[in-house]
Design a protein around this motif. Structure first.
Motif, PDB file in Angstrom:
ATOM      1  N   VAL C 133       6.757   2.924  -4.549  1.00  0.00           N
ATOM      2  CA  VAL C 133       5.516   3.637  -4.830  1.00  0.00           C
ATOM      3  C   VAL C 133       4.387   2.797  -4.263  1.00  0.00           C
ATOM      4  O   VAL C 133       4.311   1.591  -4.553  1.00  0.00           O
ATOM      5  CB  VAL C 133       5.307   3.876  -6.338  1.00  0.00           C
ATOM      6  N   TYR C 134       3.544   3.400  -3.467  1.00  0.00           N
ATOM      7  CA  TYR C 134       2.466   2.644  -2.837  1.00  0.00           C
ATOM      8  C   TYR C 134       1.237   2.614  -3.730  1.00  0.00           C
ATOM      9  O   TYR C 134       0.800   3.648  -4.244  1.00  0.00           O
ATOM     10  CB  TYR C 134       2.143   3.210  -1.450  1.00  0.00           C
ATOM     11  N   VAL C 135       0.743   1.383  -3.917  1.00  0.00           N
ATOM     12  CA  VAL C 135      -0.431   1.192  -4.765  1.00  0.00           C
ATOM     13  C   VAL C 135      -1.462   0.358  -4.026  1.00  0.00           C
ATOM     14  O   VAL C 135      -1.147  -0.391  -3.108  1.00  0.00           O
ATOM     15  CB  VAL C 135      -0.067   0.474  -6.092  1.00  0.00           C
ATOM     16  N   ASP C 136      -2.698   0.515  -4.459  1.00  0.00           N
ATOM     17  CA  ASP C 136      -3.771  -0.324  -3.955  1.00  0.00           C
ATOM     18  C   ASP C 136      -3.528  -1.764  -4.414  1.00  0.00           C
ATOM     19  O   ASP C 136      -3.220  -2.015  -5.582  1.00  0.00           O
ATOM     20  CB  ASP C 136      -5.106   0.197  -4.509  1.00  0.00           C
ATOM     21  N   ALA C 137      -3.647  -2.703  -3.474  1.00  0.00           N
ATOM     22  CA  ALA C 137      -3.328  -4.096  -3.790  1.00  0.00           C
ATOM     23  C   ALA C 137      -4.231  -4.652  -4.885  1.00  0.00           C
ATOM     24  O   ALA C 137      -3.838  -5.551  -5.622  1.00  0.00           O
ATOM     25  CB  ALA C 137      -3.434  -4.971  -2.536  1.00  0.00           C
ATOM     26  N   GLN C 138      -5.445  -4.133  -5.013  1.00  0.00           N
ATOM     27  CA  GLN C 138      -6.364  -4.621  -6.035  1.00  0.00           C
ATOM     28  C   GLN C 138      -6.182  -3.888  -7.356  1.00  0.00           C
ATOM     29  O   GLN C 138      -5.945  -4.499  -8.392  1.00  0.00           O
ATOM     30  CB  GLN C 138      -7.816  -4.472  -5.558  1.00  0.00           C
ATOM     31  N   THR C 139      -6.278  -2.575  -7.304  1.00  0.00           N
ATOM     32  CA  THR C 139      -6.262  -1.802  -8.554  1.00  0.00           C
ATOM     33  C   THR C 139      -4.859  -1.516  -9.058  1.00  0.00           C
ATOM     34  O   THR C 139      -4.680  -1.159 -10.215  1.00  0.00           O
ATOM     35  CB  THR C 139      -6.965  -0.443  -8.352  1.00  0.00           C
ATOM     36  N   ARG C 140      -3.854  -1.663  -8.193  1.00  0.00           N
ATOM     37  CA  ARG C 140      -2.460  -1.344  -8.529  1.00  0.00           C
ATOM     38  C   ARG C 140      -2.272   0.131  -8.910  1.00  0.00           C
ATOM     39  O   ARG C 140      -1.336   0.487  -9.604  1.00  0.00           O
ATOM     40  CB  ARG C 140      -1.941  -2.251  -9.660  1.00  0.00           C
ATOM     41  N   ARG C 141      -3.186   0.987  -8.436  1.00  0.00           N
ATOM     42  CA  ARG C 141      -3.039   2.419  -8.685  1.00  0.00           C
ATOM     43  C   ARG C 141      -2.404   3.096  -7.483  1.00  0.00           C
ATOM     44  O   ARG C 141      -2.641   2.699  -6.347  1.00  0.00           O
ATOM     45  CB  ARG C 141      -4.398   3.067  -8.943  1.00  0.00           C
ATOM     46  N   PRO C 142      -1.587   4.162  -7.739  1.00  0.00           N
ATOM     47  CA  PRO C 142      -0.912   4.852  -6.637  1.00  0.00           C
ATOM     48  C   PRO C 142      -1.910   5.352  -5.600  1.00  0.00           C
ATOM     49  O   PRO C 142      -3.005   5.818  -5.937  1.00  0.00           O
ATOM     50  CB  PRO C 142      -0.222   6.031  -7.322  1.00  0.00           C
ATOM     51  N   THR C 143      -1.503   5.231  -4.355  1.00  0.00           N
ATOM     52  CA  THR C 143      -2.348   5.668  -3.259  1.00  0.00           C
ATOM     53  C   THR C 143      -1.468   6.431  -2.282  1.00  0.00           C
ATOM     54  O   THR C 143      -0.251   6.362  -2.340  1.00  0.00           O
ATOM     55  CB  THR C 143      -3.006   4.445  -2.577  1.00  0.00           C
ATOM     56  N   VAL C 144      -2.104   7.192  -1.410  1.00  0.00           N
ATOM     57  CA  VAL C 144      -1.328   7.942  -0.425  1.00  0.00           C
ATOM     58  C   VAL C 144      -0.565   6.970   0.481  1.00  0.00           C
ATOM     59  O   VAL C 144      -1.016   5.838   0.708  1.00  0.00           O
ATOM     60  CB  VAL C 144      -2.281   8.845   0.391  1.00  0.00           C
ATOM     61  N   LEU C 145       0.598   7.393   0.968  1.00  0.00           N
ATOM     62  CA  LEU C 145       1.366   6.536   1.873  1.00  0.00           C
ATOM     63  C   LEU C 145       0.502   6.148   3.062  1.00  0.00           C
ATOM     64  O   LEU C 145      -0.191   6.996   3.636  1.00  0.00           O
ATOM     65  CB  LEU C 145       2.607   7.278   2.395  1.00  0.00           C
ATOM     66  N   PRO C 146       0.545   4.873   3.458  1.00  0.00           N
ATOM     67  CA  PRO C 146      -0.237   4.446   4.625  1.00  0.00           C
ATOM     68  C   PRO C 146       0.140   5.287   5.854  1.00  0.00           C
ATOM     69  O   PRO C 146       1.305   5.642   6.030  1.00  0.00           O
ATOM     70  CB  PRO C 146       0.191   2.985   4.819  1.00  0.00           C
ATOM     71  N   GLN C 147      -0.858   5.568   6.708  1.00  0.00           N
ATOM     72  CA  GLN C 147      -0.621   6.432   7.870  1.00  0.00           C
ATOM     73  C   GLN C 147       0.497   5.905   8.781  1.00  0.00           C
ATOM     74  O   GLN C 147       1.354   6.690   9.215  1.00  0.00           O
ATOM     75  CB  GLN C 147      -1.914   6.634   8.658  1.00  0.00           C
TER      76      GLN C 147
END
Lengths: 157, 157, 157, 157
Positions: C133-147
């Motif tokens: 599951v991809y997360v923002d490195a700072q917030t650790r919240r799920p983010t869209v898959l990197p392009q």
């Protein structure tokens, strides 16, 4: 530490720091694939991992050349000493090669010197050693080096 | 190996084999839990694993005493040399202790000596060393030992 | 366990045991080198090691294709689930290949299926899965898959 | 991936994501010491390491209770399936506990459920499973669970 008795800590390191060796110093090369887990929190290969590569390189070479039979051997090569000097950092996913040379061959022991080489680098990123003493699998007493190993070491000089 | 030119392999080992040390030689002890994976095909702890224990014992001790901050530290302790002499075999699920003593303290480096002790054993089953050189996390150049580390080493003599 | 209340243990396994897959089921193959330490006391690769291969195969493939930047990435692929079914034993020094296929692609997650193949074997010795599951490195919240990852997954179907 | 044939990737995950379990769900607890090497480049314990803890916790418990004899046993517990759901990150030097419960006991197999607990946390940071099938050490064919193991499982319900 009291300033009037610095002795125990002012002793110099036991051995002078060696220099990296060139690829030409080694008789045999084994490819090593780095793993994701090899990198530690600092983003470089942890010091422990090098020893895992040494085990893999030397034992793989011995097995392929008929000089080590893990499952049926009556003698076992016990590791009695290992060491490594680290010169440059490495990181997954680099491809590596381990150079092997026979540093010392005794009646029941053999000491290997191992050079760790990054791809396209001529100078070793690290320089390791480890010493096998061969013992009887049952009695654990030193025994003469197995003949297939003696033959392999002979061919590798 | 030709009998008329044995030189490269007849050299003695670089250092005389040390003796095990007693628990009394160490200033600090850290408990170590063995793991199933520590045992190799011969049923004893593999030589590589000892170095993992050394990392765990020393870094755990440094962290608990405020002398190492993995995530925010501006300086990093690079490992430049490690070694281990093995005297007696160990096996999961044995409980162990690692004794730590400061073998040498320099301006930007510290060399630890590590004794591996099986429970109820007074003599070390193995004797290791490793040397940290402290460098700036950005420039990777040697720097003076961090003050909290200097303080800890002082208290540990 | 009381004979009148066997319920908690008589439940069937949560999922039916899958069959090995053939090489043709996989889109990408990555070579894996076994290590001496991979073998456990029984002389075969320990169950844990397969996951180390999965990490190495998938992350190596992502890095080589520009879809993972360990050091600078603003998003991190957190592993939320892994599993492995083991069909046949493997042992160092065997050479292996890991087959990778995309089992499921979501908005912020991707599930890989991994086949472990011994050399010259068409049927997988093990079948693994893991889900990033991809997360923002700072917030650790799920983010869209990197392009770059989306592009790679697209090319790999 | 072509938009007109999304089928292979649009399938839902094979199993719904479970919730963390509380300590009260487990019958036995085993302490686990984290190691420096457990942390990966992101500063948290790598997904692979959890399985090493499971091996250590379950096999240590079996050995202490006389239900596993590594060296002399005529039967071997082969691992046929393992899995882990990860809920919260962990990091060295945290002290952990692994909760063990018997999820399923069959004629020749046993499935354990493992909860990973950070100190002072009541909810599991991860939830694992692994399944042992017992086989004859020579023939590798399934055999009835060893009597000492049956007795231990009985006592643990």
């Amino acid at each position: 530490m009291h300033t009037d008795s610095p002795a125990p800590r002012s002793a110099p390191p036991t051995t002078p720091r060696p220099q990296p060796l060139d690829r030409s110093a080694f008789a045999v090369f084994r490819p090593i694939q780095t793993r994701w887990e090899d990198n530690d929190v600092y983003g470089h290969v942890n010091n422990v991992v090098y020893y895992s590569w040494f085990d893999t390189a030397v034992n793989g070479w011995l097995i392929e050349n008929g000089a080590l039979d893990i499952h049926q051997g009556k003698v076992i090569g016990l590791v009695v000493h290992t060491q490594c000097h680290y010169f440059a950092s490495l990181a997954f996913p680099q491809a590596l090669a381990i150079g092997i040379r026979i540093a010392h061959q005794g009646r029941s022991s053999v000491r290997y010197q191992l050079g760790v080489f990054a791809q396209d680098e001529s100078s070793s990123a690290a320089l390791g050693e480890f010493t096998h003493v061969y013992v009887d699998a049952q009695t654990r007493r030193p025994t003469v080096l197995p003949q297939p190993l003696q033959d392999l070491l002979e061919r590798t000089s």
